[in-house]
Design a protein around this motif. Structure first.
Motif, PDB file in Angstrom:
ATOM      1  N   ARG A   1       0.839  -1.204   0.000  1.00 55.79           N
ATOM      2  CA  ARG A   1       0.000   0.000   0.000  1.00 55.79           C
ATOM      3  C   ARG A   1       0.880   1.262   0.000  1.00 55.79           C
ATOM      4  O   ARG A   1       0.621   2.213  -0.741  1.00 55.79           O
TER       5      ARG A   1
ATOM      6  N   ARG B   1       2.426   1.663  -3.491  1.00 52.09           N
ATOM      7  CA  ARG B   1       1.458   2.215  -4.456  1.00 52.09           C
ATOM      8  C   ARG B   1       1.265   3.707  -4.227  1.00 52.09           C
ATOM      9  O   ARG B   1       1.201   4.494  -5.171  1.00 52.09           O
ATOM     10  N   SER B   2       1.167   4.107  -2.974  1.00 47.42           N
ATOM     11  CA  SER B   2       0.967   5.521  -2.660  1.00 47.42           C
ATOM     12  C   SER B   2       2.149   6.363  -3.127  1.00 47.42           C
ATOM     13  O   SER B   2       1.963   7.418  -3.731  1.00 47.42           O
TER      14      SER B   2
ATOM     15  N   THR C   1       2.178   6.682  -6.925  1.00 45.84           N
ATOM     16  CA  THR C   1       1.151   7.612  -7.378  1.00 45.84           C
ATOM     17  C   THR C   1       1.615   9.057  -7.216  1.00 45.84           C
ATOM     18  O   THR C   1       1.422   9.882  -8.099  1.00 45.84           O
TER      19      THR C   1
END
Length: 134
Positions: A124, A127-128, A131
């Motif tokens: 997680r 991914r953050s 992004t």
């Protein structure tokens, strides 16, 4: 600090994917694999069914078992161990900005450092950070 974490997380995720690939091909049954890395057969069954339940240290042990490099796990563990103390020295607004980027509070970082990191939170966080960098 964040750039190095992003790079280290990226290396870890690549290594994790390679380990999961090898795990699918592994001829050992759950009990044999559990004995090899120090987990119960039931824990192995659960983690095979839900791969994000693996822990950072499990991935490191699996990498060693499958003769894959474990450097990414070791480096990530070192970076994560250092993060809470470094974040506490930052001004409050900068610390909160980083906590939002990581999707974790400093207290959670400390807790996971003590109790081992679930892979789902590392994925997680990865991914953050991906992004944000785009």
């Amino acid at each position: 600090m964040i750039d190095y974490l992003r790079t280290t997380l990226h290396s870890f995720v690549n290594n994790y994917q390679a380990v999961m690939w090898r795990l699918r091909e592994c001829p050992l049954n759950d009990e044999q694999l559990g004995i090899s890395i120090g987990l119960s057969g039931n824990a192995i069954r659960n983690r095979r069914a839900k791969p994000d339940l693996w822990k950072l240290s499990d991935v490191e042990r699996l990498a060693s078992l499958f003769a894959l490099p474990s450097t990414a796990s070791i480096q990530l563990s070192q970076v994560l161990d250092d993060m809470p103390s470094r974040m506490k020295t930052l001004p409050a607004d900068e610390r909160r900005r980083i906590e939002r980027m990581l999707l974790l509070k400093t207290s959670q970082l400390e807790s996971y450092n003590k109790n081992d990191w679930p892979v789902r939170y590392l994925l997680r966080m990865h991914r953050s950070l991906l992004t944000i960098s785009r």
